[in-house]
Structures are given as C-alpha cells and as structure tokens.
Design a protein around this motif. Structure first.
Motif, PDB file in Angstrom:
ATOM      1  N   VAL A 115       0.860  -1.195   0.000  1.00 41.35           N
ATOM      2  CA  VAL A 115       0.000   0.000   0.000  1.00 41.35           C
ATOM      3  C   VAL A 115       0.892   1.239   0.000  1.00 41.35           C
TER       4      VAL A 115
ATOM      5  N   VAL B  82       2.618   4.824   0.395  1.00 41.75           N
ATOM      6  CA  VAL B  82       2.612   5.965   1.311  1.00 41.75           C
ATOM      7  C   VAL B  82       3.581   7.005   0.741  1.00 41.75           C
TER       8      VAL B  82
ATOM      9  N   PHE C  29       3.147  -1.925   3.706  1.00 49.49           N
ATOM     10  CA  PHE C  29       3.149  -0.584   3.125  1.00 49.49           C
ATOM     11  C   PHE C  29       4.413  -0.364   2.309  1.00 49.49           C
TER      12      PHE C  29
ATOM     13  N   HIS D 265      -1.750   6.766   0.343  1.00 44.45           N
ATOM     14  CA  HIS D 265      -1.707   7.610   1.538  1.00 44.45           C
ATOM     15  C   HIS D 265      -0.693   8.713   1.281  1.00 44.45           C
TER      16      HIS D 265
ATOM     17  N   HIS E 112       0.808   5.240  12.160  1.00 41.62           N
ATOM     18  CA  HIS E 112       0.486   3.888  11.699  1.00 41.62           C
ATOM     19  C   HIS E 112      -0.997   3.566  11.909  1.00 41.62           C
TER      20      HIS E 112
ATOM     21  N   LEU F  96      -2.863   5.255   9.118  1.00 37.83           N
ATOM     22  CA  LEU F  96      -2.722   4.528   7.851  1.00 37.83           C
ATOM     23  C   LEU F  96      -3.622   3.292   7.819  1.00 37.83           C
ATOM     24  N   LYS F  97      -3.772   2.638   8.957  1.00 34.86           N
ATOM     25  CA  LYS F  97      -4.546   1.397   9.014  1.00 34.86           C
ATOM     26  C   LYS F  97      -6.041   1.644   9.199  1.00 34.86           C
TER      27      LYS F  97
END
Length: 354
Positions: free
Chosen positions: A33, A35, A59, A103, A348, A351-352
């Motif tokens: 994912v 970032v 990530f 993100h 974190h 982000l989750k």
C-alpha cells in the motif's frame, strides 16, 4: 543513486516522470500500500528515513526530493501556480509507479503541498497526514483565522522575507556554525527543540544544503511594496509558491470536494516555525521589535498559523470530512523525527484506519 548515503534497507533511485527526473527513496514491496512522503523546505527526502524504516509491513514508502531540492532534476518552480508544480510532479510520479490511490504525509512545506493535493485530487488519497504544516492560507501576510490579507499585495510573504544570508550559506555548502544564519545552526535551533540533536546530523545537513539557490529559485524574487515590511511576493521559487497570493481558491476547493480523506494533524508543542507567534513571520518579528517600523496588530499582526489550520479543519469536518489534532509535548517543528516513539503509533494507526 542519490548524493546522500542512505540507511540500510532504503533504495535510492532516479525515476523519469512526464515532467522531470525525480530522485526517490523507496522501501517495501511494489504491491504494498503506497505511502507518499513529502518533505519540507530547506530539507530533502533523507529527513524521512527513520519514518520509512518504521512503517508497518504491507506498506510501500515513496519519498521523493521535490522540484527545487535534493537530487531531483533542477527545474524552476512557477510560484504563480502556488503548490501546483509540486502537485503535478507528484501525481506524475505516482502515475509512473502505477498507483491510482495512496496515503500521503507532508511535513512543513510538504504539508502545504498536501493541502493542494486535497484540493486537486482528493479521490486519489486514502488518508492525509500533515506534520507541522504551513497554514492552508499560505505562509505570511495574513492576519486572522480566515486568512484575510494584511495588504492587497500580500506584503510580508514570499521570497523577500527569507534571510538572504541563510540562502547564501546554503549555496556555499557551508557546514560550520560561525554565523547565526548558518544552516546547521538554523536546523538545530528551529527544526527541533534544543537541546535535541539528531543522530544523522551530517546527512540531514546535507539535505538542507541540497536546496537549489538563486533569484528564481530560493530565496526567489520579490516585489517592492508600499506596505510594511516593504516586500511582496515575486513569481519564482518555493518561498513565493507558498505565499497566500498564489494559494488561490485551494481552501474553498478542499472544503467543497465531494471526497474528503481523513486528516491527521500532528504538531509540536514548542514549534517556532509554524505557530501563532512564528519567529519566521514578519508580524511576529515586527511585534518583537526585530524588524523596525511595525504598523501594529491591527495592520500586520503575527499570523495565527495554528488557528488558521484549525479553522479550516473544523470547516472540513463540518462539511463531511474528519480530522484529528495531536500535539506532541516538549517538541519543536519535526515531531516525527524528535519523538518517533509518540509519532509513529499515531501515524500507523491512521494509515490502518482506512
């Protein structure tokens, strides 16, 4: 490879994008994912290295050197577009890497770029994190939480308010501490709260010294103004690009956007660069007697940078978005670097959350 040696586990790469060749730090699987990490002024991607290494599994970190900084191809920043040269560069980078959504986190000037991304392409953003961000209304030259200009030409913002000695010493690659405007002294006095010193001070100083210097780069050009302090924004470079003169309708666009990614706003309790009494703001310096001729609080008060950000984010929440403000105690302008043990869990979790 970039010019600054990186910590083990971080890949340094030049990536050709439609607009310019960008130097990027990468970590994590290509199918992780994404970032996107956007650094601040007088800085570079190396300021993100510890944050990159701390990201949870799954990530992928992408930390470019912005146009005007680091090892990215040296091309001019058209300040009359506000932050849009950076936005277009970054969207082009993410297109080349194959990421439709990602993100994003931005520190300081990088936070100003995040505001512009939220106004321009919110549908591409999962979550946004702003760390000690510049005000959504721009840096300097405004007087209240609604971003009202102190003067019609936005005097007190742009390239004219940059200390020319700081820019000159960056251009010389000066690594000493003999002068008050020495890049090392400025970094250790203002980027974090003294007596904090970073373990990678030399690499970070190299990042500061990587900024491209010149009358059309940093500090940029300026216009003479009949309004105190006598300088208004020019047309080129990063300091002019974050002037409220060129922010335009980005706040209105961000608030009106049908898609509103959740925002995490993290700041240090003792930030001297972005605050309601910023020591880098002409209103503050005038009030303190450092810059002569100050016309008073009614004409040119200290810019309420934190108040402006909170005002915009409260409207963002009222119009369907969400935000969370976190203040890291006993910390300056870089909480992700000064107090990673407090910042990383917040980041974190954010982000989750999506």
């Amino acid at each position: 490879m970039g010019s600054i040696p990186n910590l083990p586990g971080i890949l340094s790469k030049m990536i050709e994008t439609p607009r310019l060749n960008m130097h990027v730090l990468l970590r994590g699987a290509a199918d992780g994912v994404p970032v996107l990490l956007i650094h601040g002024n007088a800085s570079s991607s190396t300021f993100w290295e510890e944050t990159i290494l701390a990201l949870p599994a799954g990530f992928r970190a992408i930390a470019p050197d912005l146009r005007g900084y680091g090892d990215t191809e040296d091309k001019l920043i058209d300040a009359t577009r506000g932050c849009m040269d950076w936005v277009d560069d970054l969207l082009g980078l993410m297109d080349v890497l194959g990421y439709a959504r990602f993100h994003v986190a931005g520190h300081s000037l990088g936070g100003s770029v995040v505001w512009a991304l939220l106004a321009t392409a919110p549908e591409r953003i999962y979550t946004a994190t702003v760390i000690a961000p510049g005000s959504p209304f721009g840096f300097g030259g405004t007087k209240d939480v609604r971003g009202t200009p102190c003067a019609h030409d936005f005097a007190g913002s742009g390239g004219g308010i940059v200390n020319p000695e700081f820019a000159r010493l960056i251009a010389e690659g000066y690594r000493g501490t003999e002068f008050q405007a020495s890049p090392r002294t400025v970094m250790n006095s203002f980027y974090w709260k003294p007596p904090f010193r970073h373990s990678r001070e030399e690499a970070l100083l190299s990042g500061v010294l990587s900024e491209k210097i010149g009358p059309d780069k940093y500090p940029g050009d300026l216009e003479a103004s009949p309004h105190w302090p006598g300088v208004a924004p020019g047309r080129w470079g990063p300091a002019n690009a974050i002037s409220p003169k060129y922010i335009g309708d980005s706040v209105e666009k961000m608030l009106a956007a049908p898609v509103k990614p959740p925002i995490l706003w993290v700041r240090g309790s003792d930030d001297q660069i972005v605050s309601d009494m910023s020591l880098f703001n002409m209103g503050t310096l005038g009030k303190l007697g450092v810059v002569p001729g100050w016309p008073g609080d009614e004409v040119h008060p200290p810019q309420p940078m934190v108040g402006q950000t909170r005002y915009v984010l409260e409207q963002y929440a009222a119009s369907g978005g969400s935000y969370r403000e976190e203040v890291i105690p006993d910390t300056g302008h870089s909480p992700h670097m000064e107090k990673p043990e407090l910042f990383d869990p917040l980041f974190h979790a954010h982000l989750k959350s999506v």
